[in-house]
Design a protein around this motif. Structure first.
Motif, mmCIF file in Angstrom:
data_model
loop_
_atom_site.group_PDB
_atom_site.id
_atom_site.type_symbol
_atom_site.label_atom_id
_atom_site.label_comp_id
_atom_site.label_asym_id
_atom_site.label_seq_id
_atom_site.Cartn_x
_atom_site.Cartn_y
_atom_site.Cartn_z
ATOM 1 N N LEU A 114 -5.923 12.189 0.667
ATOM 2 C CA LEU A 114 -6.551 10.844 1.218
ATOM 3 C C LEU A 114 -7.310 9.868 0.122
ATOM 4 N N LEU A 115 -7.901 10.403 -0.753
ATOM 5 C CA LEU A 115 -8.155 9.744 -1.745
ATOM 6 C C LEU A 115 -7.234 8.613 -2.329
ATOM 7 N N ALA A 116 -5.984 9.214 -2.732
ATOM 8 C CA ALA A 116 -4.981 8.363 -3.171
ATOM 9 C C ALA A 116 -4.570 7.397 -2.357
ATOM 10 N N LEU A 117 -4.580 7.896 -1.113
ATOM 11 C CA LEU A 117 -4.265 6.793 0.041
ATOM 12 C C LEU A 117 -5.385 5.270 0.169
ATOM 13 N N THR B 71 0.683 -1.312 0.140
ATOM 14 C CA THR B 71 0.027 -0.068 -0.104
ATOM 15 C C THR B 71 0.901 1.381 0.120
ATOM 16 N N ARG B 72 1.969 1.214 1.058
ATOM 17 C CA ARG B 72 2.741 2.646 1.117
ATOM 18 C C ARG B 72 3.489 2.757 -0.329
ATOM 19 N N GLU B 73 4.006 1.422 -1.003
ATOM 20 C CA GLU B 73 4.609 1.659 -2.190
ATOM 21 C C GLU B 73 3.773 2.345 -3.193
ATOM 22 N N LYS B 74 2.570 1.743 -3.401
ATOM 23 C CA LYS B 74 1.925 2.285 -4.279
ATOM 24 C C LYS B 74 1.325 3.931 -4.176
ATOM 25 N N THR B 75 1.329 4.043 -2.877
ATOM 26 C CA THR B 75 0.974 5.353 -2.480
ATOM 27 C C THR B 75 2.202 6.580 -2.674
ATOM 28 N N ASN B 76 3.329 5.866 -2.400
ATOM 29 C CA ASN B 76 4.450 6.622 -2.577
ATOM 30 C C ASN B 76 4.951 6.965 -4.034
ATOM 31 N N THR B 77 4.524 5.742 -5.071
ATOM 32 C CA THR B 77 4.823 6.037 -6.510
ATOM 33 C C THR B 77 3.890 7.008 -7.088
ATOM 34 N N ASP B 78 2.637 7.039 -6.478
ATOM 35 C CA ASP B 78 1.712 8.292 -6.995
ATOM 36 C C ASP B 78 2.262 9.455 -6.560
#
Length: 299
Positions: free
Chosen positions: A133-136, A106-113
């Motif tokens: 918040l939506l991205a998370l 989850t963090r990896e995807k958020t950080n990539t975005d």
């Protein structure tokens, strides 16, 4: 999450729907509270909360899903009830490696975005906007679904898994001018599918699909065998797809041989299934609005 897990403590397999109703009873919700909907209006709030509780428990490996819409506690879940007699929340789930892997995805995807926007997670945590918040939320949902779709793939029969892989490749656009077909049922040794990129089948990609446990590693010999199958068919391109992972030796072997072999492990497979909408459904779409300053200035 503990009340949900405790409700499953008798080890009976239950419908997710029944667990949601039982939690509404346990918390003594009024009719109005039971009927309360999410802002989207597409799901009851209580159903959403219990559904996510079950998702997190599954990601932590405390609950199994033996069939569609049914859940059952496992040995790790029963131990958790003893270890955590008062509460099971996110902090407690950090004791389980499978949950940590889910959280890290989850963090990896958020950080990539965020990186695409030139920002980092620290800045977001300090001053989160609705978009942040939506991205998370999207990253959390996607990681959860990827974990579940991979588990679902692992419950398929070998031929069912091959059909899933063929459906994915077709959805990705391979064989659009030709065909994508499964071959193992006809005893085509070493090859589970063939992608014909042109109507005459002159341009072919060969597919190997292996449904293995997540902790099983595919080593160099399996890649060597697949390369041999390609050679036997005078092919020079292949895709090896698995629910497990590849060893460093397997990766090196794929890079060493003359044929081009693309390796897709379980994590990448799950990402592709969700990206191309194979085995998943879109639940809801959210629209964020902003003030149109140009409009007001033009009045």
């Amino acid at each position: 999450m503990r009340p949900v897990l405790a409700h499953l403590a008798d080890a009976e397999t239950r419908r997710s729907r029944d667990v949601k109703d039982a939690m509404a009873d346990q918390f003594d919700l009024s009719d109005d509270e039971r009927a309360q909907m999410l802002p989207s209006g597409r799901q009851r709030t209580m159903d959403n909360r219990v559904g996510w509780a079950l998702t997190y428990l599954r990601q932590a490996g405390l609950v199994d899903q033996p069939s569609r819409g049914r859940v059952v506690i496992n040995a790790a879940g029963r131990d958790a009830l003893t270890t955590y007699p008062d509460r099971i929340g996110m902090k407690e789930l950090e004791a389980y490696p499978t949950y940590l892997a889910f959280r890290d995805r989850t963090r990896e995807k958020t950080n990539t975005d965020l990186a695409r926007e030139g920002r980092d997670a620290t800045t977001v945590e300090a001053s989160a906007t609705p978009s942040d918040l939506l991205a998370l939320a999207v990253a959390t949902n996607r990681s959860a679904v990827e974990g579940e779709v991979l588990k679902a793939a692992m419950t398929l029969s070998p031929t069912g898994f091959e059909d899933l892989v063929i459906a994915l490749l077709a959805r990705m656009g391979y064989g659009r001018a030709g065909s994508v077909e499964r071959t193992s049922a006809s005893g085509d040794a070493g090859v589970d599918g063939i992608i014909s990129q042109d109507p005459l089948g002159l341009d072919r990609i060969y597919v190997q699909a292996k449904r293995y446990a997540e902790d099983r590693t595919i080593d160099r010999p399996k890649i060597h065998e697949f390369a041999g199958a390609l050679l036997g068919k005078q092919g020079d391109r292949g895709v090896f797809i698995t629910t497990s992972r590849f060893s460093a030796g397997a990766v090196q072997e794929a890079e060493r041989i003359n044929a081009r072999i693309e390796l897709i492990d379980g994590r990448r497979l799950a990402e592709l299934l969700v990206t191309y909408g194979v085995g998943v459904q879109a639940e809801e779409t959210v629209t964020l609005y902003r003030l149109d300053e140009d409009y007001f200035e033009s009045l």
